[in-house]
Scaffold this active site. Structure first.
Site, PDB file in Angstrom:
ATOM      1  N   ARG A  45       0.887  -1.182   0.000  1.00 33.25           N
ATOM      2  CA  ARG A  45       0.000   0.000   0.000  1.00 33.25           C
ATOM      3  C   ARG A  45       0.910   1.212   0.000  1.00 33.25           C
ATOM      4  O   ARG A  45       1.786   1.338   0.862  1.00 33.25           O
ATOM      5  CB  ARG A  45      -0.885  -0.048   1.256  1.00 33.25           C
ATOM      6  CG  ARG A  45      -1.680   1.216   1.524  1.00 33.25           C
ATOM      7  CD  ARG A  45      -2.778   1.377   0.467  1.00 33.25           C
ATOM      8  NE  ARG A  45      -3.780   2.335   0.850  1.00 33.25           N
ATOM      9  CZ  ARG A  45      -3.643   3.648   0.749  1.00 33.25           C
ATOM     10  NH1 ARG A  45      -2.525   4.180   0.330  1.00 33.25           N
ATOM     11  NH2 ARG A  45      -4.630   4.432   1.084  1.00 33.25           N
ATOM     12  N   GLU A  53     -11.026   5.407  -5.565  1.00 31.07           N
ATOM     13  CA  GLU A  53     -11.452   4.014  -5.651  1.00 31.07           C
ATOM     14  C   GLU A  53     -11.735   3.685  -7.115  1.00 31.07           C
ATOM     15  O   GLU A  53     -12.004   4.570  -7.919  1.00 31.07           O
ATOM     16  CB  GLU A  53     -12.704   3.794  -4.793  1.00 31.07           C
ATOM     17  CG  GLU A  53     -12.492   4.052  -3.318  1.00 31.07           C
ATOM     18  CD  GLU A  53     -11.484   3.105  -2.681  1.00 31.07           C
ATOM     19  OE1 GLU A  53     -11.462   1.908  -3.039  1.00 31.07           O
ATOM     20  OE2 GLU A  53     -10.726   3.554  -1.802  1.00 31.07           O
ATOM     21  N   ARG A  87      -1.064  -5.594   4.569  1.00 34.06           N
ATOM     22  CA  ARG A  87      -0.243  -5.058   3.482  1.00 34.06           C
ATOM     23  C   ARG A  87       0.920  -4.260   4.068  1.00 34.06           C
ATOM     24  O   ARG A  87       0.782  -3.582   5.075  1.00 34.06           O
ATOM     25  CB  ARG A  87      -1.068  -4.127   2.587  1.00 34.06           C
ATOM     26  CG  ARG A  87      -2.223  -4.791   1.892  1.00 34.06           C
ATOM     27  CD  ARG A  87      -3.059  -3.798   1.108  1.00 34.06           C
ATOM     28  NE  ARG A  87      -3.628  -2.784   1.990  1.00 34.06           N
ATOM     29  CZ  ARG A  87      -4.523  -1.880   1.629  1.00 34.06           C
ATOM     30  NH1 ARG A  87      -4.943  -1.831   0.379  1.00 34.06           N
ATOM     31  NH2 ARG A  87      -5.007  -1.014   2.490  1.00 34.06           N
TER      32      ARG A  87
END
Length: 161
Positions: A45, A53, A87
């Site tokens: 990330r 998004e 992540r």
């Protein structure tokens, strides 16, 4: 003051880990997958940014821009935490160039100011300035009259469900 800033910068960078590999996947404008030398995949990330998004305006463009910057390239990830999804959260460098910052400069992501304390003071300034410049030039998502930050988009989506 300068001495304090240098000490703070050294203390911050002393905790950073490094991970290297080839980018094999792009999930969206702020998440990639790399394959390290041991053929282990790592989901990354991008730290300090939040991209639209996928279903949000500029979501696909942001993903494509990130892909153009890093896909199938060797990268170094400077990181110091895992997020709640497991992540790795880090700064992606391609030949020394900060990809996270490039996403902001191109108007493909917001500076995620909420997490500013996880960035060095120098990165805080760079990311803030890059966003202000992208806004002023009305590039990328800043071309829209009133772009909706992804954190607001996600909140609205949860409320609708």
């Amino acid at each position: 003051m300068i001495r304090f800033a240098l000490l703070l910068l050294l203390a911050f960078s002393a905790h950073a880990e490094t991970l290297s590999g080839r980018v094999v996947g792009i999930a969206d404008g702020d998440t990639i997958t790399i394959l390290d030398a041991a053929n282990q995949q790592h989901k990354i990330r991008l730290a300090g940014i939040d991209a639209p998004e996928k279903k949000q305006p500029f979501g696909e463009r942001s993903k494509q821009h990130l892909s153009d910057l890093v896909f199938n390239k060797q990268v170094t990830v400077e990181w110091n935490k895992l997020d709640r999804y497991g992540r790795t959260v880090g700064k992606i460098l391609v030949s020394g160039v900060d990809t996270n910052l490039e996403q902001i400069r191109a108007g493909m992501a917001w500076w995620y100011e909420k997490y500013r304390k996880e960035q060095s003071p120098a990165d805080q300034r760079l990311y803030d300035q890059a966003e202000q410049q992208a806004r002023a030039r009305r590039v990328g998502l800043w071309h829209d009259q009133d772009p909706i930050p992804p954190w607001d988009w996600r909140k609205r989506s949860r409320e609708i469900r």
